[in-house]
Design an enzyme around this catalytic site. Sequence first.
Site, PDB file in Angstrom:
ATOM      1  N   LYS A  42      47.194  43.813  30.177  1.00  0.00           N
ATOM      2  CA  LYS A  42      47.637  43.625  28.089  1.00  0.00           C
ATOM      3  C   LYS A  42      48.670  43.391  28.170  1.00  0.00           C
ATOM      4  O   LYS A  42      50.028  42.526  28.782  1.00  0.00           O
ATOM      5  CB  LYS A  42      48.308  45.723  28.234  1.00  0.00           C
ATOM      6  CG  LYS A  42      46.889  46.406  27.779  1.00  0.00           C
ATOM      7  CD  LYS A  42      47.109  45.768  26.035  1.00  0.00           C
ATOM      8  CE  LYS A  42      45.525  46.867  25.344  1.00  0.00           C
ATOM      9  NZ  LYS A  42      44.213  45.922  26.447  1.00  0.00           N
ATOM     10  N   PRO A  70      38.531  35.578  37.355  1.00  0.00           N
ATOM     11  CA  PRO A  70      38.089  36.013  38.687  1.00  0.00           C
ATOM     12  C   PRO A  70      37.116  36.853  38.792  1.00  0.00           C
ATOM     13  O   PRO A  70      36.827  37.613  39.549  1.00  0.00           O
ATOM     14  CB  PRO A  70      39.149  36.967  38.772  1.00  0.00           C
ATOM     15  CG  PRO A  70      40.025  36.691  38.309  1.00  0.00           C
ATOM     16  CD  PRO A  70      39.431  35.994  36.684  1.00  0.00           C
ATOM     17  N   PHE A  71      36.706  37.657  37.649  1.00  0.00           N
ATOM     18  CA  PHE A  71      35.187  38.574  37.395  1.00  0.00           C
ATOM     19  C   PHE A  71      34.124  38.292  36.938  1.00  0.00           C
ATOM     20  O   PHE A  71      33.823  39.073  35.807  1.00  0.00           O
ATOM     21  CB  PHE A  71      36.513  40.008  37.087  1.00  0.00           C
ATOM     22  CG  PHE A  71      37.451  40.475  38.382  1.00  0.00           C
ATOM     23  CD1 PHE A  71      37.105  40.925  39.357  1.00  0.00           C
ATOM     24  CD2 PHE A  71      38.417  40.261  37.781  1.00  0.00           C
ATOM     25  CE1 PHE A  71      37.923  41.025  40.332  1.00  0.00           C
ATOM     26  CE2 PHE A  71      39.867  39.765  38.789  1.00  0.00           C
ATOM     27  CZ  PHE A  71      39.160  41.391  39.896  1.00  0.00           C
ATOM     28  N   GLU A  92      39.288  40.351  34.131  1.00  0.00           N
ATOM     29  CA  GLU A  92      40.080  42.086  34.867  1.00  0.00           C
ATOM     30  C   GLU A  92      39.576  42.341  35.647  1.00  0.00           C
ATOM     31  O   GLU A  92      37.651  42.863  35.312  1.00  0.00           O
ATOM     32  CB  GLU A  92      40.738  42.806  33.224  1.00  0.00           C
ATOM     33  CG  GLU A  92      40.813  43.969  33.329  1.00  0.00           C
ATOM     34  CD  GLU A  92      41.598  45.042  32.110  1.00  0.00           C
ATOM     35  OE1 GLU A  92      42.053  45.892  32.262  1.00  0.00           O
ATOM     36  OE2 GLU A  92      41.003  44.245  30.949  1.00  0.00           O
TER      37      GLU A  92
END
Length: 427
Positions: free
Chosen positions: A244, A210-211, A228
């Site tokens: 995590k 996504p990033f 993240e």
Amino acid sequence: MAEAIFEVNTDLFLSKALQWSKGFDQVCLFQSNGFSDQYSQVDCLLAVAAKEVFTSTAGQSTFERLEQFKSRFPDTWIPGFLSYDLKNELEDLHTQFPNRTGFPDAYFFVPQYILRFKSGSVQIIADFPNEIYQAIQKEETLDPSYQVRGQVRSRMSKDDYFQAFHHILDHIKRGDIYEANLCQEFYAESAHIDQPESLFQKLNELSPTPFACFFRVNQSYILSASPERFLAKRGNTLISQPIKGTAPRGKNEAEDIALKQNLASNPKEIAENVMIVDLVRNDLTRSAIPGTVQVTEKLGLYSFKHVHQLISTISCEKNPELTDAEVLENTFPAGSMTGAPKISAMQLCDLYETARRGVYSGAIGYFAPEGDFDFNVVIRTIIYHAENQYLSFHTGGAITIDAEAEKEYAECLTKASAILSALGQSL
């Protein structure tokens, strides 16, 4: 600046735009790869060439100066990155290892050209958008082939990792910390990548996240497949989504389901996530209207191409008396990359790791025209300095009281797999 929207074959036009961008000194591409949630804002955005630049090194009042810089340009996108080593400015910490990649600790720029892609169209924001559209249309598509020279090696042997692991575990047993994110560097000297843009596309194909981000400043490159979110602002709401808890994907559907179910019920992985959620809640409290910090999703299970991960979402309402840069300063670096308590964990990571993290564990993102911002956590990321001929990437994992050295080391290699595959190498 003016703006215009053009109907295009999105993939084809993006390929041509990346080829066109090679003629400029600053390039930043954000790609969400079709992942979206209620906080998503950018599908694909390309920023090219700098009208103005902000750069800083730890110790130069970075966040205060960054706010002064961005406040001069309230109506445009401002992409940039923050190095993990800015921790040395925020706390009584230091980094003993050299800056082999040659990157500054912070870099942002005001773009001359902004291309915002949607399915089937591109919005071009520039002084003369039609001219930019025509210039890009005349380009060839980006050659997908690339060559990588330089053998990747680990700066921390397996024995060294085990030794560092057990030192950290001893500190946990003594009560010095609850958790630490121990990281190791993989690197290549005399390295050469003939087409970093194509390598990024391959990495993005192997590990869509996504990033994802491609960032170039002159001869310095960041190729990130980060899954993240570090910190975002939407209106008056702040959002952090620490990861995590990690498990590999299975070789078949049955194994994949079993690994996923095991992750969701694994006490050690759950404990990792819960500790970091508490840390992020505390970090956000420093920037929140009292009483507004809440965990909006706990232990969400998400699947990516190479791993399953546990992701939690913490949000709050921003204290209106604080600037955006102060909010970033209050939470930096991401708790998922440090451990808890945060300062003690960073001190121990500095002591037992064998390389400067630099951009890794920092954040890449943007300030948006309407006042929002969004920053990732720099993981699953290749750092390459063409002039220095140095290539680097890190992996890491959380050590808790229940951690096992062999499993944590294997997790580091699992996280490295997509990068090694894109580089055409193995360890």
